[in-house]
Design a protein around this motif. Structure first.
Motif, PDB file in Angstrom:
ATOM      1  N   ARG A 195       0.676   7.599  12.800  1.00  0.00           N
ATOM      2  CA  ARG A 195      -0.554   7.006  11.943  1.00  0.00           C
ATOM      3  C   ARG A 195      -1.835   7.780  12.499  1.00  0.00           C
ATOM      4  O   ARG A 195      -2.306   7.794  13.921  1.00  0.00           O
ATOM      5  N   ASP A 242      -4.548   9.945   7.279  1.00  0.00           N
ATOM      6  CA  ASP A 242      -3.836   9.488   6.640  1.00  0.00           C
ATOM      7  C   ASP A 242      -4.536   8.704   5.277  1.00  0.00           C
ATOM      8  O   ASP A 242      -5.917   8.358   5.501  1.00  0.00           O
ATOM      9  N   VAL A 277       0.941   5.422   1.055  1.00  0.00           N
ATOM     10  CA  VAL A 277       0.165   6.004   2.243  1.00  0.00           C
ATOM     11  C   VAL A 277       0.753   7.234   2.388  1.00  0.00           C
ATOM     12  O   VAL A 277       2.071   7.602   2.158  1.00  0.00           O
ATOM     13  N   TRP A 317      -4.802   6.240   2.050  1.00  0.00           N
ATOM     14  CA  TRP A 317      -4.260   4.660   1.603  1.00  0.00           C
ATOM     15  C   TRP A 317      -4.666   4.592   0.268  1.00  0.00           C
ATOM     16  O   TRP A 317      -6.082   4.688  -0.268  1.00  0.00           O
ATOM     17  N   TYR A 368       0.839  -1.078   0.068  1.00  0.00           N
ATOM     18  CA  TYR A 368      -0.074  -0.018   0.086  1.00  0.00           C
ATOM     19  C   TYR A 368       0.894   1.200   0.099  1.00  0.00           C
ATOM     20  O   TYR A 368       1.740   1.204   0.694  1.00  0.00           O
TER      21      TYR A 368
END
Length: 120
Positions: A104, A108, A97, A110, A95
């Motif tokens: 985190r 965020d 990000v 994705w 992924y």
């Protein structure tokens, strides 16, 4: 309207190479640290690498040091992960990000992920 679209995954033999790409849009790409995260079958999320806004600072998890290289092209709004000497332990969904803080958060963003399978 943040969009992160990963590409470049697939099936590769052990020892082979892949280059993953992440096309970013909907935000000022050059203002954000970017991160590659992966999830192997039956395992949790694991951060792989991260890169500073200008690309001058990079970090890698120990298992990929010397084999993977993260880079970015801010003019093209694209993040890359060059993956060499792949082994079956690298099999995972990868992924891209966008990180807005030093940790985190729900802010965020994705991508949908791209599957990498390393097998003979």
């Amino acid at each position: 309207q943040v969009q992160l679209v990963e590409s470049g995954g697939g099936l590769v033999q052990p020892g082979g190479s892949l280059r993953l790409s992440c096309a970013a849009s909907g935000f000022t790409f050059s203002n954000y640290w970017m991160i590659w995260v992966r999830q192997a079958p039956g395992k949790g999320l694991e951060w792989v690498s991260r890169i500073s806004t200008g690309g001058d600072t990079t970090y890698y998890t120990d298992s990929v040091k010397g084999r993977f290289a993260i880079s970015r092209d801010n003019d093209k709004n694209t993040l890359y992960l060059q993956k060499n000497s792949l082994n079956p332990e690298d099999t995972a969904v990868y992924y891209c990000v966008k990180r807005v803080m030093g940790w985190r958060t729900a802010e965020d963003s994705w991508g949908q992920g791209t599957q990498v399978t390393v097998s003979s």
